[in-house]
Design an enzyme around this catalytic site. Sequence first.
Site, PDB file in Angstrom:
ATOM      1  NE  ARG A  70     -10.791  -9.918  -1.828  1.00  0.00           N
ATOM      2  CZ  ARG A  70     -11.096  -9.028  -2.770  1.00  0.00           C
ATOM      3  NH1 ARG A  70     -11.391  -9.438  -3.997  1.00  0.00           N
ATOM      4  NH2 ARG A  70     -11.101  -7.745  -2.490  1.00  0.00           N
ATOM      5  CE  LYS A  80      -3.848  -1.894   2.727  1.00  0.00           C
ATOM      6  NZ  LYS A  80      -4.925  -1.701   1.745  1.00  0.00           N
TER       7      LYS A  80
HETATM    8  N1  BES Z   1      -8.052  -3.768   4.569  1.00  0.00           N
HETATM    9  C1  BES Z   1      -8.212  -3.392   3.215  1.00  0.00           C
HETATM   10  C2  BES Z   1      -9.526  -2.642   2.959  1.00  0.00           C
HETATM   11  C3  BES Z   1      -9.603  -1.239   3.522  1.00  0.00           C
HETATM   12  C4  BES Z   1      -9.167  -0.159   2.778  1.00  0.00           C
HETATM   13  C5  BES Z   1     -10.168  -1.006   4.755  1.00  0.00           C
HETATM   14  C6  BES Z   1      -9.262   1.120   3.289  1.00  0.00           C
HETATM   15  C7  BES Z   1     -10.278   0.269   5.274  1.00  0.00           C
HETATM   16  C8  BES Z   1      -9.814   1.342   4.536  1.00  0.00           C
HETATM   17  C9  BES Z   1      -8.217  -4.628   2.326  1.00  0.00           C
HETATM   18  O1  BES Z   1      -7.421  -5.668   2.756  1.00  0.00           O
HETATM   19  C10 BES Z   1      -7.700  -4.201   1.003  1.00  0.00           C
HETATM   20  O2  BES Z   1      -6.569  -3.840   0.927  1.00  0.00           O
HETATM   21  N2  BES Z   1      -8.544  -4.265  -0.024  1.00  0.00           N
HETATM   22  C11 BES Z   1      -8.169  -3.874  -1.334  1.00  0.00           C
HETATM   23  C12 BES Z   1      -8.695  -4.887  -2.311  1.00  0.00           C
HETATM   24  C13 BES Z   1      -8.171  -4.723  -3.703  1.00  0.00           C
HETATM   25  C14 BES Z   1      -6.690  -5.055  -3.745  1.00  0.00           C
HETATM   26  C15 BES Z   1      -8.940  -5.617  -4.623  1.00  0.00           C
HETATM   27  C16 BES Z   1      -8.753  -2.489  -1.602  1.00  0.00           C
HETATM   28  O3  BES Z   1      -9.850  -2.202  -1.144  1.00  0.00           O
HETATM   29  O4  BES Z   1      -8.075  -1.689  -2.236  1.00  0.00           O
HETATM   30 MN    MN Z   2      -5.449  -5.507   2.077  1.00  0.00          MN
END
Ligand code: BES
Ligand code: MN
Length: 507
Positions: free
Chosen positions: A359, A285
């Site tokens: 997931r 990230k």
């Molecule tokens: N934990 C994150 C989701 C999240 C993002 C929660 C911002 C709270 C605030 C999750 O694990 C994630 O990174 N999801 C990705 C999925 C994508 C790679 C398909 C996302 O939402 O960008």
């Molecule tokens: Mn994630």
Amino acid sequence: MTSPAIGCSGAPLATIDSDLLIVPWFEGEGPSAVAAVDLATGGEIARALASGEFAARPYDLFVATVTDRAWRARRIALIGAGGVGSTGGFSSDLVRKLASSAGAAVRQRRAARAAFVLRDDSQPPDALPEFAQAVAEGLTLSEFNVGSYKTTEPAPAPAPAWTIVVPGDDGVARASGAAARGRLLGECCNLARGFANEPGNTLTPREFARRCEVLATEAGVSVEILDEHQIEKLGMGLLLGVARGSSEPPRLMVFRYEPPGAPVGPVLGLVGKGITFDTGGISIKPADGMERMKDDMAGGAAVACAMRAIALLKAPIRVIGVVPTTENMPGGRAIKPGDVLTSASGKTVEVINTDAEGRLVLGDGLWYARQLGATHLVDIATLTGACIVALGKITSGIFGAPMPWVEQVRRVADRAGDRVWPLPLFDEYRDQLKSDIADIMNTGGRPASSITAAMFLKEFAGGLPWVHLDIAGTAWAEEARPYLPKGPSGVGVRTLAELAFTSGDWN
Ligand code: BES
Ligand code: MN
Ligand code: ZN
């Protein structure tokens, strides 16, 4: 850990002994709405209403000194409840928020004893228990402290002793149990908030599991914490895959609540995402805001704390809780995009993006809840940023099948004050997850990515009634509101706990 009980009193207002007596006030009401409090303040309230100093806008507070020596309260605080018309009446949701915001104000004033008045004309008589419970929940929620690691500021004011004033002795009889229930649910929310607030360096998967074990065991839930070897024996390749990038080992928390004499079924299965820190892994990230990813276990905390509430409140059915917990880190042994993992259910998953880790761990978690005999599943997870784009920060996404089960969870969430709104799971969305090399991919591209995340989970629900709650936007308040400070919200705890009491209405 348990705070003093919240008492209920049906005595006349003049006899309530407290530093601050809080009275909800509706827009447009004149001083005669609760004439006694106007008289007790020597007409201060009438003056403030006439001049417009106090207009009863939601959460506005007007504090007046009690001048009538026959009264035992020192001050009266009117709290604005808005216009009855515009808010659709005085709902338990509104009164929960009013209580929470009043609670914060009372602590700011460092009052030692305070009372919240449920006026006899503000709710339908048969709704008194529901409203009393909501008040107790709100008051308790206001006791949460966000700055637990501050060393230079004075300690936050201790919570005051609370009384809820209800109409008459008959009201006390009907409200007391409900207030105790609300107190307990509020406390369990605060425990979950404490977990989400805890930094990733202190709340490692092992520590998270240890603390959850303590608070569930205390409540009479049987708890098993599986280590990495036991997880491997179960074949949980998805959970182990996510854990590979970290030097902290994963854990699988398993909670079982089996009250004596409970029917064989239904069995509620709760599954929570327990990522104690989500860096994204190799699909790392951006640095901006990454610190927020310490709350990526909020769903898991909601499950653990709901299990505690369910046991302490003695739900009538069996409940199973499963919380897979791990860090998502980009270590030298981390999974890479293109890797294929084999889940405990046997399905193979091509990992397109290592940041879609929630997931993965939930896939194995849902499978295990089924193995343990769950008949009705609910999972809860800070799953997708896209859910924040779709619904913002005040509403969680609700997904699932079949619809009656989704509607059931939705009704319970509405009553519990956790806002949810449905998004569709049409079969065609499944196409976005087709992999060339494996059974399924872990991401389906940008379009509808909260939905494709839910479609991924559905593959692991085995056709059981299943609901998925995406709390990515709601687990953490970015902006302070009168009733919810900046920080962890405890979303989901009350919904999951209350759900265990509604099995009479299932299917
Ligand atoms: N934990 C994150 C989701 C999240 C993002 C929660 C911002 C709270 C605030 C999750 O694990 C994630 O990174 N999801 C990705 C999925 C994508 C790679 C398909 C996302 O939402 O960008
Ligand atoms: Mn994630
Ligand atoms: Zn995550």
